[in-house]
Design an enzyme around this catalytic site. Structure first.
Site, PDB file in Angstrom:
ATOM      1  N   HIS A 218       0.846  -1.202   0.000  1.00  0.00           N
ATOM      2  CA  HIS A 218       0.000   0.000   0.000  1.00  0.00           C
ATOM      3  C   HIS A 218       0.878   1.248   0.000  1.00  0.00           C
ATOM      4  O   HIS A 218       0.662   2.191  -0.765  1.00  0.00           O
ATOM      5  CB  HIS A 218      -0.923  -0.011   1.219  1.00  0.00           C
ATOM      6  CG  HIS A 218      -1.506   1.338   1.564  1.00  0.00           C
ATOM      7  ND1 HIS A 218      -0.780   2.329   2.207  1.00  0.00           N
ATOM      8  CD2 HIS A 218      -2.734   1.863   1.351  1.00  0.00           C
ATOM      9  CE1 HIS A 218      -1.537   3.402   2.362  1.00  0.00           C
ATOM     10  NE2 HIS A 218      -2.725   3.147   1.856  1.00  0.00           N
ATOM     11  N   ASN A 219       1.893   1.263   0.853  1.00  0.00           N
ATOM     12  CA  ASN A 219       2.777   2.425   0.940  1.00  0.00           C
ATOM     13  C   ASN A 219       3.608   2.603  -0.330  1.00  0.00           C
ATOM     14  O   ASN A 219       3.875   3.727  -0.758  1.00  0.00           O
ATOM     15  CB  ASN A 219       3.696   2.308   2.157  1.00  0.00           C
ATOM     16  CG  ASN A 219       2.969   2.587   3.452  1.00  0.00           C
ATOM     17  OD1 ASN A 219       1.744   2.484   3.531  1.00  0.00           O
ATOM     18  ND2 ASN A 219       3.701   2.934   4.483  1.00  0.00           N
TER      19      ASN A 219
END
Length: 513
Positions: A218-219
């Site tokens: 996600h990051n």
């Protein structure tokens, strides 16, 4: 006659405990309290506990549900069994030290939940170590920043299903909510207010380190998403000569369509902000162009290299931050190295803005395709059963990359759970085919003008590479066999058969291995 004192043990008052009173920890505590949970609070620096409780009593309607604790022993004893203890401390050694300090007070079956940005391999190790001691461990990604933690984050828990069942009611209550029909976030921004109805942005991701791995990816996607937006900004600034307030209007307009997202929304807001120290300037023009990073983008890129997944656009976003950091070198180089003369814009300003929008959307599709392809390979490597439709669902609200776009990803994996690559979904394939003309025009314009757009360019290279049946790796493999006898496969033989030739004397017979 004096009443006898009851000898029955008192029920501990707290439903859950949290260690770590930085801003994320404080906000998550208040979020849990808003949802009716009594929360035990501990911090190594005890004065922080006093300050936090006092501040909450002055302004928070749910402050009565907070139990401040000055010692770990009191903290642990104040939580109902099986105890659920959330850690929101720095990743790495600080997490290990906190676990080590709290374990002596725990009992069999108690659960530790690490909500930090932990490296997934550390999470796997910690679960194994704590399981051997009769304790349970959940590594849960928490995304949404300070506001998300306070009013509803996206939560990505990994660990045993039994441990998850204990935590599930709390995590579902405090997570962000999205409308069940549209997938749009249900906004909450007032202390004491809770989202009613809607679909919670949390789901059991998988075993051991799966939750932290998905949070890491996600990051990584967040890195490329931000870089793409910054490149769109730079194109409008350098090619079109637009001022921040005019760009703000463009981004605000884009936020009404397919590009609707939290990051586009805040970009529009940032670009209209005047500098409080100089009202004649926009604040963005006073911000130094050096970007920081905390490591999760680098972890994502390293994992992609380890697993052999071509996440080049994500890696390029990390390198762009690295390049930004060498500010003094760039300033010096700008006085010595010349670029091209600014060419005439080959289209109208309005058409150029639309071209940049389409290039941004197409690049975004490729970036997410890389992230989901990486998660798929990690699932095979670590024997996780990841449901990508559900993962896309919980990204729709609370987290930094939340966007209307994620509803389309949810639908793509709902239609085909075995989808090999996001770009092959009918909706995204159509978008790429329709937008690639403008995408290529934007990359060409930027290249001719000497405007660096590494994320746009690398995303386009990924698209072109993925759709190309024959790449020049045949020559590369021949080179490897020439200087290192690394062998090669043949186009006229089955896969898995390897050959070698003595290249300086090509007349010699080919040997097969």
């Amino acid at each position: 006659m004096a009443r006898k004192k009851s000898t029955a043990a008192k029920t501990p008052p707290a439903d859950i405990g949290l260690i770590g009173l930085a801003v994320m920890g404080q906000n998550l505590i208040l979020n849990m309290a808003d949802h009716g949970y009594t929360v035990a609070v501990y911090n190594r620096t005890s004065s922080k506990v006093d300050d936090f409780i006092a501040s909450a009593k002055a302004s928070e309607p749910s402050a009565g549900r907070l139990v401040g604790c000055k010692s770990l022993k009191k903290f642990v004893s104040s939580i109902k069994r099986p105890r659920k203890i959330v850690l929101l401390v720095k990743a790495g050694w600080a997490t290990d030290a906190t676990i080590e300090s709290v374990v002596p007070y725990l009992e069999k079956g108690d659960i530790i939940i690490d909500g930090g940005n932990a490296l997934w391999t550390d999470t796997i190790r910690r679960e194994q170590e704590l399981t051997a001691k009769g304790l349970r461990f959940i590594g849960s990604g928490v995304s949404g920043g300070e506001t998300g933690a306070r009013f509803g984050p996206s939560l990505m828990p990994g660990g045993s299903k039994e441990a998850w069942k204990e935590l599930e009611p709390i995590w579902k209550a405090i997570s962000a909510k999205v409308d069940r029909k549209t997938g749009r976030p249900i906004e909450v921004d007032t202390p004491g207010q809770v989202a009613k109805g809607g679909e919670p942005c949390t789901v059991h991701i998988g075993e051991n380190g799966a939750g932290h791995y998905v949070k890491m990816v996600h990051n990584g996607i967040e890195y490329i998403d931000m870089q793409l937006i910054c490149e769109a900004y730079m194109l409008m600034k350098n090619l079109l000569g637009m001022k921040p307030d005019a760009m703000s209007e463009v981004f605000a307009g884009w936020n009404e369509g397919d590009l609707d997202s939290y990051l586009i929304e805040i970009t529009a807001d940032i670009l209209q902000q005047k500098d409080p120290m100089n009202k004649r300037r926009f604040l963005v023009d006073s911000v130094l162009d050096t970007a920081g990073q905390k490591g999760t983008g680098k972890w994502t890129s390293t994992s992609a290299l380890d697993l052999g997944i071509p996440a080049n656009a994500i890696a390029e976003a990390v390198f762009a931050r690295c390049l930004s950091a060498i500010k003094e070198e760039r300033v010096s180089a700008s006085k010595q190295l010349r670029g091209p003369k600014a060419p005439r814009l080959p289209m109208s300003k309005a058409k150029a803005i639309e071209a940049i929008r389409e290039a941004l959307y197409c690049s975004k599709i490729c970036a997410y395709a890389q992230g989901f392809q990486l998660m798929a390979e990690a699932a095979r490597e670590y024997d996780w059963k990841l449901d990508f439709g559900k993962i896309a669902k919980i990204f729709r609200g609370g987290c930094i990359i939340r966007a209307r776009f994620l509803q389309k990803i949810t639908e793509a994996y709902k239609a085909d759970r075995r989808l090999q690559n996001l770009m092959l979904d009918p909706y995204f394939k159509k978008a790429l085919h329709g937008g690639q003309g403008n995408w290529r025009s934007v990359v060409t314009m930027a290249t001719n003008a000497g405007v660096p757009i590494p994320a746009f360019s690398s995303a386009l290279a990924y698209f072109d590479g993925y759709r190309t049946a024959v790449l020049p790796a045949n020559l590369l493999q021949a080179q490897r066999d020439y200087f290192g006898a690394h062998t090669f496969e043949r186009t006229d033989k089955p896969r898995g058969q390897f050959f070698h030739v003595d290249w300086p004397e090509p007349g010699r017979p080919i040997s097969k291995s």
